[in-house]
Design a protein around this motif. Sequence first.
Motif, PDB file in Angstrom:
ATOM      1  N   LYS A  63       0.317  -0.979  -0.014  1.00 33.36           N
ATOM      2  CA  LYS A  63       0.187  -0.034   0.227  1.00 33.36           C
ATOM      3  C   LYS A  63       0.974   1.339   0.091  1.00 33.36           C
ATOM      4  O   LYS A  63       0.209   2.227  -0.515  1.00 33.36           O
ATOM      5  N   VAL A  64       1.806   1.118   0.869  1.00 34.40           N
ATOM      6  CA  VAL A  64       2.603   2.425   0.491  1.00 34.40           C
ATOM      7  C   VAL A  64       3.633   2.791  -0.163  1.00 34.40           C
ATOM      8  O   VAL A  64       3.841   3.472  -0.798  1.00 34.40           O
ATOM      9  N   LEU A  65       4.504   1.958  -1.107  1.00 28.99           N
ATOM     10  CA  LEU A  65       4.611   1.713  -2.157  1.00 28.99           C
ATOM     11  C   LEU A  65       3.900   2.193  -3.460  1.00 28.99           C
ATOM     12  O   LEU A  65       4.102   2.892  -4.077  1.00 28.99           O
ATOM     13  N   SER A  66       2.543   1.582  -3.145  1.00 28.39           N
ATOM     14  CA  SER A  66       1.561   2.277  -3.929  1.00 28.39           C
ATOM     15  C   SER A  66       1.351   3.679  -4.227  1.00 28.39           C
ATOM     16  O   SER A  66       1.425   4.739  -5.074  1.00 28.39           O
ATOM     17  N   ASP A  67       1.401   4.209  -2.990  1.00 25.45           N
ATOM     18  CA  ASP A  67       1.277   5.405  -2.656  1.00 25.45           C
ATOM     19  C   ASP A  67       1.884   6.295  -3.367  1.00 25.45           C
ATOM     20  O   ASP A  67       2.278   7.083  -3.814  1.00 25.45           O
ATOM     21  N   ARG A  68       3.398   5.510  -2.370  1.00 29.37           N
ATOM     22  CA  ARG A  68       4.454   6.918  -3.395  1.00 29.37           C
ATOM     23  C   ARG A  68       4.613   6.719  -5.038  1.00 29.37           C
ATOM     24  O   ARG A  68       5.149   7.767  -5.168  1.00 29.37           O
ATOM     25  N   LEU A  69       4.449   5.764  -5.488  1.00 26.86           N
ATOM     26  CA  LEU A  69       4.306   5.610  -6.538  1.00 26.86           C
ATOM     27  C   LEU A  69       3.252   6.678  -7.664  1.00 26.86           C
ATOM     28  O   LEU A  69       4.229   7.134  -8.584  1.00 26.86           O
ATOM     29  N   LYS A  70       2.423   7.102  -7.050  1.00 25.33           N
ATOM     30  CA  LYS A  70       1.644   7.291  -7.763  1.00 25.33           C
ATOM     31  C   LYS A  70       2.183   9.407  -7.036  1.00 25.33           C
ATOM     32  O   LYS A  70       1.914  10.021  -8.074  1.00 25.33           O
ATOM     33  N   GLU A  71       2.607   9.269  -6.081  1.00 24.49           N
ATOM     34  CA  GLU A  71       2.680  10.971  -5.645  1.00 24.49           C
ATOM     35  C   GLU A  71       4.294  11.212  -6.939  1.00 24.49           C
ATOM     36  O   GLU A  71       4.283  12.136  -6.640  1.00 24.49           O
ATOM     37  N   LEU A  72       5.418  10.400  -6.551  1.00 25.66           N
ATOM     38  CA  LEU A  72       6.395  10.320  -7.411  1.00 25.66           C
ATOM     39  C   LEU A  72       5.472  10.344  -8.832  1.00 25.66           C
ATOM     40  O   LEU A  72       6.762  11.380  -9.437  1.00 25.66           O
ATOM     41  N   GLU A  73       5.082  10.081  -9.280  1.00 15.30           N
ATOM     42  CA  GLU A  73       4.254  10.011 -10.784  1.00 15.30           C
ATOM     43  C   GLU A  73       3.414  11.206 -10.589  1.00 15.30           C
ATOM     44  O   GLU A  73       4.110  12.000 -11.947  1.00 15.30           O
ATOM     45  N   GLY A  74       3.253  11.446  -9.589  1.00 15.44           N
ATOM     46  CA  GLY A  74       2.119  12.926  -9.531  1.00 15.44           C
ATOM     47  C   GLY A  74       3.153  14.358  -9.979  1.00 15.44           C
ATOM     48  O   GLY A  74       2.675  15.667 -10.236  1.00 15.44           O
ATOM     49  N   GLU A  75       4.769  13.602  -9.026  1.00 14.46           N
ATOM     50  CA  GLU A  75       5.497  15.240  -9.731  1.00 14.46           C
ATOM     51  C   GLU A  75       6.125  15.109 -10.666  1.00 14.46           C
ATOM     52  O   GLU A  75       6.570  16.133 -10.887  1.00 14.46           O
ATOM     53  N   GLY A  76       5.974  14.169 -11.321  1.00 14.59           N
ATOM     54  CA  GLY A  76       6.625  14.039 -12.325  1.00 14.59           C
ATOM     55  C   GLY A  76       8.033  13.547 -12.459  1.00 14.59           C
ATOM     56  O   GLY A  76       8.854  13.706 -13.335  1.00 14.59           O
ATOM     57  N   ILE A  77       8.166  13.138 -11.597  1.00 14.82           N
ATOM     58  CA  ILE A  77       9.338  12.225 -11.027  1.00 14.82           C
ATOM     59  C   ILE A  77       9.834  10.805 -11.769  1.00 14.82           C
ATOM     60  O   ILE A  77      10.894  10.099 -12.249  1.00 14.82           O
ATOM     61  N   ILE A  78       9.143   9.825 -11.887  1.00 18.36           N
ATOM     62  CA  ILE A  78       8.877   8.540 -12.484  1.00 18.36           C
ATOM     63  C   ILE A  78       7.396   9.159 -13.382  1.00 18.36           C
ATOM     64  O   ILE A  78       6.344   9.125 -13.079  1.00 18.36           O
ATOM     65  N   LYS A  79       7.684   7.789 -14.256  1.00 19.19           N
ATOM     66  CA  LYS A  79       6.635   7.442 -15.343  1.00 19.19           C
ATOM     67  C   LYS A  79       6.220   6.124 -15.377  1.00 19.19           C
ATOM     68  O   LYS A  79       6.916   4.756 -15.057  1.00 19.19           O
ATOM     69  N   ARG A  80       4.765   5.518 -15.794  1.00 16.06           N
ATOM     70  CA  ARG A  80       3.981   4.561 -15.162  1.00 16.06           C
ATOM     71  C   ARG A  80       4.478   3.848 -16.406  1.00 16.06           C
ATOM     72  O   ARG A  80       3.031   4.875 -17.333  1.00 16.06           O
ATOM     73  N   THR A  81       4.289   3.111 -16.697  1.00 15.77           N
ATOM     74  CA  THR A  81       4.306   2.921 -18.577  1.00 15.77           C
ATOM     75  C   THR A  81       3.213   0.972 -18.240  1.00 15.77           C
ATOM     76  O   THR A  81       3.601   0.127 -18.308  1.00 15.77           O
ATOM     77  N   VAL A  82       2.617   1.230 -18.931  1.00  8.19           N
ATOM     78  CA  VAL A  82       1.945  -0.235 -19.207  1.00  8.19           C
ATOM     79  C   VAL A  82       1.886  -0.520 -20.462  1.00  8.19           C
ATOM     80  O   VAL A  82       1.869   0.383 -21.492  1.00  8.19           O
ATOM     81  N   TYR A  83       1.992  -1.927 -20.133  1.00  8.09           N
ATOM     82  CA  TYR A  83       1.638  -3.041 -21.447  1.00  8.09           C
ATOM     83  C   TYR A  83       0.854  -3.245 -22.096  1.00  8.09           C
ATOM     84  O   TYR A  83       0.504  -4.610 -20.796  1.00  8.09           O
ATOM     85  N   PRO A  84       0.403  -3.789 -23.302  1.00 11.96           N
ATOM     86  CA  PRO A  84      -1.106  -4.172 -23.612  1.00 11.96           C
ATOM     87  C   PRO A  84      -0.714  -5.640 -23.472  1.00 11.96           C
ATOM     88  O   PRO A  84      -1.896  -6.021 -25.060  1.00 11.96           O
ATOM     89  N   GLU A  85      -0.639  -6.244 -22.807  1.00 15.25           N
ATOM     90  CA  GLU A  85      -0.154  -7.682 -23.117  1.00 15.25           C
ATOM     91  C   GLU A  85      -0.820  -9.014 -22.352  1.00 15.25           C
ATOM     92  O   GLU A  85      -1.996  -8.185 -21.113  1.00 15.25           O
ATOM     93  N   MET A  86      -1.167 -10.198 -22.120  1.00 17.86           N
ATOM     94  CA  MET A  86      -2.440 -10.535 -20.779  1.00 17.86           C
ATOM     95  C   MET A  86      -1.091 -12.012 -20.287  1.00 17.86           C
ATOM     96  O   MET A  86      -0.490 -11.825 -21.155  1.00 17.86           O
ATOM     97  N   PRO A  87      -0.975 -11.902 -19.072  1.00 17.95           N
ATOM     98  CA  PRO A  87      -1.601 -10.099 -18.153  1.00 17.95           C
ATOM     99  C   PRO A  87      -0.335  -8.756 -18.625  1.00 17.95           C
ATOM    100  O   PRO A  87       0.197  -9.051 -18.863  1.00 17.95           O
TER     101      PRO A  87
END
Length: 108
Positions: A49-73
């Motif tokens: 939960k804390v990791l998820s929260d921190r990743l969202k915060e860092l993404e919101g600050e523009g420090i990290i980017k989240r890339t979703v690959y449309p694969e299965m899964p």
Amino acid sequence: MDDFEMCPRFEKAVDMLSKRWVALIVFVLMTGPHRFGEIENCLSNLSGKVLSDRLKELEGEGIIKRTVYPEMPVRIEYSLTDKGTALAPILGEIGNWSTDWIELGIKS
């Protein structure tokens, strides 16, 4: 020192980077893109939960980017942006300082 005034940008940066786990998450991502579970495994005492929260915060600050690959899964990776990569020298200097000045207690 009566006229000293803290720079609001500096204060925000220190506040952001001093949040528990933030600097360590950035440090892990300095080695390249990682999936959620990989980051979680590198930081053994960090809850999902804390990791998820921190990743969202860092993404919101523009420090990290989240890339979703449309694969299965679906595969999701986190990586540093240019803004995040710019933190490397700062974290490197903290590493140098800790090598010179921080002693670890020996567990018996």
